[in-house]
Design an enzyme around this catalytic site. Structure first.
Site, mmCIF file in Angstrom:
data_model
loop_
_atom_site.group_PDB
_atom_site.id
_atom_site.type_symbol
_atom_site.label_atom_id
_atom_site.label_comp_id
_atom_site.label_asym_id
_atom_site.label_seq_id
_atom_site.Cartn_x
_atom_site.Cartn_y
_atom_site.Cartn_z
ATOM 1 C CB CYS A 153 -4.410 6.755 4.994
ATOM 2 S SG CYS A 153 -5.690 5.136 5.756
ATOM 3 C CB CYS A 195 -7.063 -1.107 3.534
ATOM 4 S SG CYS A 195 -8.321 0.423 2.416
#
Length: 415
Positions: free
Chosen positions: A222, A101
């Site tokens: 997450c 990410c």
């Protein structure tokens, strides 16, 4: 009148990015806070956690009297991060979404958004890391964008920006930044570089940012949140039932719903088994997950790995490695794992072999092997291949010894 620099700060709604924005404003910069929405889903209780995080980030910006923006990279995250994670799981690996990410979203799309759309002179994040640049040097860098040619101009006179560990070694996050591109690093400020987590929380408390102080540290993946990983991943990948097989005698110990649910070193939940079993290997062809009856079983320990084409933060391998094809440095493949001495061998195709000074537990394909020289993070490569385990080597030695004894001729009788 001095020129006021415009810095766009990535805001997550947590204490670290909030204090980063606060410190930037105190330094006299024109600061804009931006919240990134990367995942579009509800957790198991029907609450969208990103909405709460966005609200917390907005409150911080209101408190600091700085502009606030929200930007969506949901589509980019799906195509460039999440689909790659699924492919890695299907291949039997265990990917690291935070590293991926940062590479594709925060230090690519967000970086371009900050510079091109919001007209920032630099971007900032709340990572515990630092670079070889002083703040003023960051603003002297010219944004060049990604190279259009296959190879960059080797005669280009530019000193590469280096990535170093932050002052708080317990919170150091260079591991997660080990794949970010050089050009983004050139335009990035890390306001927390010289601070400890404890001091950051003290700054937040004194500034009255109590709503972010109350939040727990974000842990785990997450976008999965508090959901069970097996239930989550089976929403995207079809079950592929297989067997749990003992690495010691080949007996079947139980059933599972897919190799991709399990990672090396993990305790295997096997119904009907009184003893604890741990995953030591996976066979994607047969669907078998190999298990051993001990968390410190020698089948879990290896000292050699091969990575894909290594990503060097400075864009080029260290001179020592180029000249000799070998280099000694430090290695880790898990955040906060103690650094291990290793020897790196550079291959012609840019991949590397890493030989660790002592066997390491649960080296895992799909994870990133991150290298350090002193406090400098050199970069990382995805683990593609594992060397033999200590269990395999022990069995090999035993078989060799047995074969040698069998082949020894019997002594001739004395006449």
């Amino acid at each position: 009148m001095a020129l006021v620099r415009h810095v766009v700060c990535a805001m997550s709604g947590g204490v670290d990015s909030s204090v980063a924005a606060l410190l930037l404003k105190r330094r006299g910069y024109n600061v804009t806070g931006v919240f990134m929405k990367n995942w579009d889903s509800l957790d198991e209780s029907g609450v969208c956690t990103s909405e709460k995080d966005c609200e917390d980030a907005y409150k911080v910006c209101q408190s600091l009297d700085i502009p606030f923006h929200q930007v969506s990279f949901v589509k980019e995250f799906w195509h460039e991060v999440f689909t790659k994670l699924l492919k890695e799981y299907q291949k039997g690996g265990t990917p690291n979404p935070d590293v991926i990410c940062n590479k594709h979203i925060k230090f690519n799309h967000f970086h371009k958004y900050a510079i091109d759309t919001l007209g920032a002179d630099a971007m900032a994040t709340g990572h515990y890391a630092r670079t070889s640049q002083e703040d003023e040097e960051v603003f002297q860098q010219i944004y060049t964008g990604p190279p259009t040619k296959l190879f960059r101009d080797r005669f280009e006179i530019r000193n590469p920006v280096r990535l170093h560990q932050g002052a708080d070694l317990l919170k150091d996050q260079t591991f997660f930044l080990s794949q970010i591109p050089q050009d983004a690093l050139r335009h990035t400020l890390f306001p927390l570089a010289g601070l400890t987590k404890e001091f950051v929380r003290k700054i937040a408390a004194e500034a009255g940012l109590h709503h972010v102080l109350k939040k727990k540290e974000s842990m785990g993946i997450c976008f999965i949140g508090k959901r069970d990983f097996e239930n989550f991943i089976l929403e995207y990948l079809d079950p592929k039932p297989g067997n749990f097989v003992s690495i010691e005698d080949g007996t079947v110990k139980g059933k599972h719903n897919g190799c991709f649910i399990w990672t090396l070193g993990q305790r295997a939940r096997i119904g009907g088994q009184r003893d604890q079993w741990f995953v030591v290997d996976k066979d994607i062809t047969t669907g078998d997950v190999m298990v051993a009856p001990n968390t410190l079983h020698p089948a879990l320990f290896r000292d050699t790995i091969k990575t894909d084409r290594f990503h060097w933060i400075t864009m080029e391998p260290p001179r020592e490695l180029v000249q000799t094809q070998m280099m000694e440095c430090n290695f880790r493949f898990i955040h906060q794992m103690p650094l291990k001495r290793c020897t790196v061998t550079l291959n012609m195709d840019g991949t590397v072999w890493i030989s660790v000074s002592e066997p390491v537990r649960a080296l895992t394909p799909g994870q990133f092997a991150v290298l350090y020289k002193g406090d400098e993070c050199l970069g990382s490569g995805k683990i593609l291949q594992l060397g033999p385990s200590q269990f395999t080597l022990e069995r090999g030695r035993e078989q060799l010894l047995t074969a040698t004894q069998v082949q020894k001729p019997s002594p001739e009788p004395v006449s």
